[in-house]
Design a protein around this motif. Structure first.
Motif, PDB file in Angstrom:
ATOM      1  N   SER A 273      -0.047 -12.005   9.812  1.00 28.78           N
ATOM      2  CA  SER A 273       1.437 -12.191  10.277  1.00 28.78           C
ATOM      3  C   SER A 273       2.199 -11.320   9.755  1.00 28.78           C
ATOM      4  N   SER A 274       2.021 -10.178   8.756  1.00 29.78           N
ATOM      5  CA  SER A 274       2.637  -9.073   8.416  1.00 29.78           C
ATOM      6  C   SER A 274       2.324  -8.034   9.538  1.00 29.78           C
TER       7      SER A 274
ATOM      8  N   ALA B  30       1.736  -8.741  12.657  1.00 33.09           N
ATOM      9  CA  ALA B  30       2.396  -9.377  13.897  1.00 33.09           C
ATOM     10  C   ALA B  30       3.843  -8.871  13.857  1.00 33.09           C
ATOM     11  N   ASP B  31       4.675  -9.031  12.464  1.00 30.23           N
ATOM     12  CA  ASP B  31       5.931  -8.726  12.277  1.00 30.23           C
ATOM     13  C   ASP B  31       6.232  -7.401  12.482  1.00 30.23           C
ATOM     14  N   TYR B  32       5.198  -6.357  12.405  1.00 31.88           N
ATOM     15  CA  TYR B  32       5.462  -5.000  12.473  1.00 31.88           C
ATOM     16  C   TYR B  32       5.406  -4.817  13.926  1.00 31.88           C
ATOM     17  N   GLU B  33       4.489  -5.265  14.950  1.00 34.42           N
ATOM     18  CA  GLU B  33       4.469  -5.423  16.200  1.00 34.42           C
ATOM     19  C   GLU B  33       5.840  -5.845  16.983  1.00 34.42           C
ATOM     20  N   LEU B  34       6.461  -6.799  16.326  1.00 32.40           N
ATOM     21  CA  LEU B  34       7.182  -7.352  16.848  1.00 32.40           C
ATOM     22  C   LEU B  34       8.751  -6.503  16.545  1.00 32.40           C
ATOM     23  N   TYR B  35       8.563  -5.892  15.459  1.00 30.70           N
ATOM     24  CA  TYR B  35       9.616  -4.897  15.009  1.00 30.70           C
ATOM     25  C   TYR B  35       9.744  -3.953  15.740  1.00 30.70           C
TER      26      TYR B  35
ATOM     27  N   THR C  22      -2.316 -14.683  18.776  1.00 30.34           N
ATOM     28  CA  THR C  22      -2.417 -16.201  19.159  1.00 30.34           C
ATOM     29  C   THR C  22      -2.387 -16.882  17.827  1.00 30.34           C
ATOM     30  N   ASP C  23      -2.872 -16.201  16.658  1.00 29.46           N
ATOM     31  CA  ASP C  23      -3.095 -17.008  15.368  1.00 29.46           C
ATOM     32  C   ASP C  23      -1.937 -16.776  14.655  1.00 29.46           C
ATOM     33  N   THR C  24      -0.895 -16.331  15.024  1.00 27.96           N
ATOM     34  CA  THR C  24       0.437 -16.123  14.601  1.00 27.96           C
ATOM     35  C   THR C  24       1.550 -16.868  15.227  1.00 27.96           C
ATOM     36  N   PRO C  25       1.690 -18.124  15.461  1.00 25.79           N
ATOM     37  CA  PRO C  25       2.497 -18.816  16.209  1.00 25.79           C
ATOM     38  C   PRO C  25       4.143 -18.612  16.341  1.00 25.79           C
ATOM     39  N   LYS C  26       4.340 -18.244  15.209  1.00 29.63           N
ATOM     40  CA  LYS C  26       5.845 -18.056  15.103  1.00 29.63           C
ATOM     41  C   LYS C  26       6.321 -16.526  15.923  1.00 29.63           C
ATOM     42  N   GLN C  27       5.391 -15.672  15.344  1.00 33.22           N
ATOM     43  CA  GLN C  27       5.753 -14.340  16.045  1.00 33.22           C
ATOM     44  C   GLN C  27       5.482 -14.314  17.418  1.00 33.22           C
ATOM     45  N   TRP C  28       4.496 -15.181  17.873  1.00 35.49           N
ATOM     46  CA  TRP C  28       4.042 -15.273  19.259  1.00 35.49           C
ATOM     47  C   TRP C  28       5.044 -15.680  20.001  1.00 35.49           C
ATOM     48  N   ARG C  29       5.665 -16.952  19.888  1.00 34.56           N
ATOM     49  CA  ARG C  29       6.531 -17.209  20.522  1.00 34.56           C
ATOM     50  C   ARG C  29       7.936 -16.474  20.727  1.00 34.56           C
ATOM     51  N   GLU C  30       8.176 -15.720  19.639  1.00 35.07           N
ATOM     52  CA  GLU C  30       9.363 -14.899  19.713  1.00 35.07           C
ATOM     53  C   GLU C  30       8.872 -13.626  20.642  1.00 35.07           C
ATOM     54  N   ALA C  31       7.612 -12.875  20.490  1.00 39.69           N
ATOM     55  CA  ALA C  31       7.202 -12.129  21.400  1.00 39.69           C
ATOM     56  C   ALA C  31       7.475 -12.468  22.744  1.00 39.69           C
ATOM     57  N   ALA C  32       6.956 -13.797  23.039  1.00 37.53           N
ATOM     58  CA  ALA C  32       6.655 -14.452  24.427  1.00 37.53           C
ATOM     59  C   ALA C  32       8.129 -14.370  25.222  1.00 37.53           C
ATOM     60  N   VAL C  33       9.065 -14.815  24.177  1.00 39.91           N
ATOM     61  CA  VAL C  33      10.510 -15.109  24.845  1.00 39.91           C
ATOM     62  C   VAL C  33      11.136 -13.545  25.090  1.00 39.91           C
ATOM     63  N   LEU C  34      10.879 -12.673  24.358  1.00 34.20           N
ATOM     64  CA  LEU C  34      11.218 -11.309  24.675  1.00 34.20           C
ATOM     65  C   LEU C  34      10.401 -10.612  25.601  1.00 34.20           C
ATOM     66  N   LEU C  35       9.336 -10.759  25.734  1.00 34.56           N
ATOM     67  CA  LEU C  35       8.549 -10.456  26.769  1.00 34.56           C
ATOM     68  C   LEU C  35       9.123 -10.829  28.290  1.00 34.56           C
ATOM     69  N   MET C  36       9.372 -12.199  28.383  1.00 35.30           N
ATOM     70  CA  MET C  36       9.896 -12.577  29.500  1.00 35.30           C
ATOM     71  C   MET C  36      11.213 -11.771  30.034  1.00 35.30           C
ATOM     72  N   LYS C  37      12.081 -11.870  28.990  1.00 34.57           N
ATOM     73  CA  LYS C  37      13.287 -11.002  29.168  1.00 34.57           C
ATOM     74  C   LYS C  37      12.948  -9.538  29.710  1.00 34.57           C
ATOM     75  N   THR C  38      11.960  -8.964  29.122  1.00 41.79           N
ATOM     76  CA  THR C  38      11.414  -7.502  29.372  1.00 41.79           C
ATOM     77  C   THR C  38      10.965  -7.198  30.850  1.00 41.79           C
ATOM     78  N   TYR C  39      10.016  -8.364  31.034  1.00 46.26           N
ATOM     79  CA  TYR C  39       9.583  -8.517  32.710  1.00 46.26           C
ATOM     80  C   TYR C  39      10.492  -8.300  33.473  1.00 46.26           C
TER      81      TYR C  39
END
Length: 227
Positions: free
Chosen positions: A145-146, A148-153, A179-196
């Protein structure tokens, strides 16, 4: 007393000293067993005890060295599982803390976090049925999780500064590898959609638009619904 009896007496005494927090005397006792009774069954246990003294003193680097030496010196000993588990914990304890006066842990050194994951994988692979596996998996989840937080940051940093291509790279890494960090995964997915979607009409000299950006965003949206 016999050779074995003297070794056991010294070892048990050192164990009690360690439990009572008398670390210097415990260390001396374990070293005595290791050096003066090297052929007794308590010599390997004393070697492990030395690592435990360092661990309790929060001398984690020294403890790690001792645990690794134990595994190399006694590869078939029943306490190898303990040495590998304690090595993992020693790395885990060196991770940055999240005190309010400091930046978030994921903004700081990630070396100990990565080292913890490597050590935990060694333990879990070799001893999948050990009673400490649930605790090991909990440590693993914290570390993952830590990271994943960094990658998201970092991804957010790039996105907010209009660097969508750099943000995309970080976000795709997170989507594919965490994929084993669902909270960060979902937040990243939303931001990646916006990025695309932002890259469909990107207007930067020398950079081609992402022609399939809308299709990528739509596919990711379906993944979010199914998650």
């Amino acid at each position: 007393q016999s050779y074995k009896d003297r070794a056991e007496f010294t070892y048990r005494s050192a164990e009690r000293l360690l439990k009572d927090g008398n670390y210097l005397e415990a260390l001396q006792g374990f070293n005595t067993v290791k050096n003066e009774f090297p052929y007794s069954p308590f010599a390997p246990l004393a070697a492990l005890g030395i690592g435990n003294v360092y661990f309790e003193e929060e001398k984690y680097v020294e403890a790690i060295d001792v645990y690794r030496l134990f595994v190399r010196s006694y590869p078939e000993h029943p306490e190898v599982a303990t040495a590998l588990y304690k090595e993992s914990r020693a790395f885990f304890e060196q991770r940055p803390s999240d005190f309010a006066i400091f930046p978030p842990a994921y903004e700081r050194d990630r070396g100990p976090t990565k080292d913890t994951i490597i050590a935990l994988n060694r333990f879990l692979k070799r001893f999948p049925k050990d009673k400490r596996v649930p605790k090991a998996r909990k440590m693993m989840q914290t570390c993952r999780s830590s990271l994943a937080d960094y990658e998201l940051y970092v991804a957010k940093f790039y996105y907010e500064r209009q660097r969508p291509w750099s943000a995309r790279s970080r976000l795709e890494t997170l989507i594919q590898g965490f994929t084993d960090t669902p909270k960060q995964w979902r937040e990243a997915a939303v931001l990646l959609m916006k990025t695309y979607l932002s890259l469909v009409d990107v207007k930067v000299d020398g950079i081609e638009p992402l022609t399939d950006g809308r299709a990528r965003a739509k596919s990711l949206a379906r993944s979010l619904i199914d998650a």
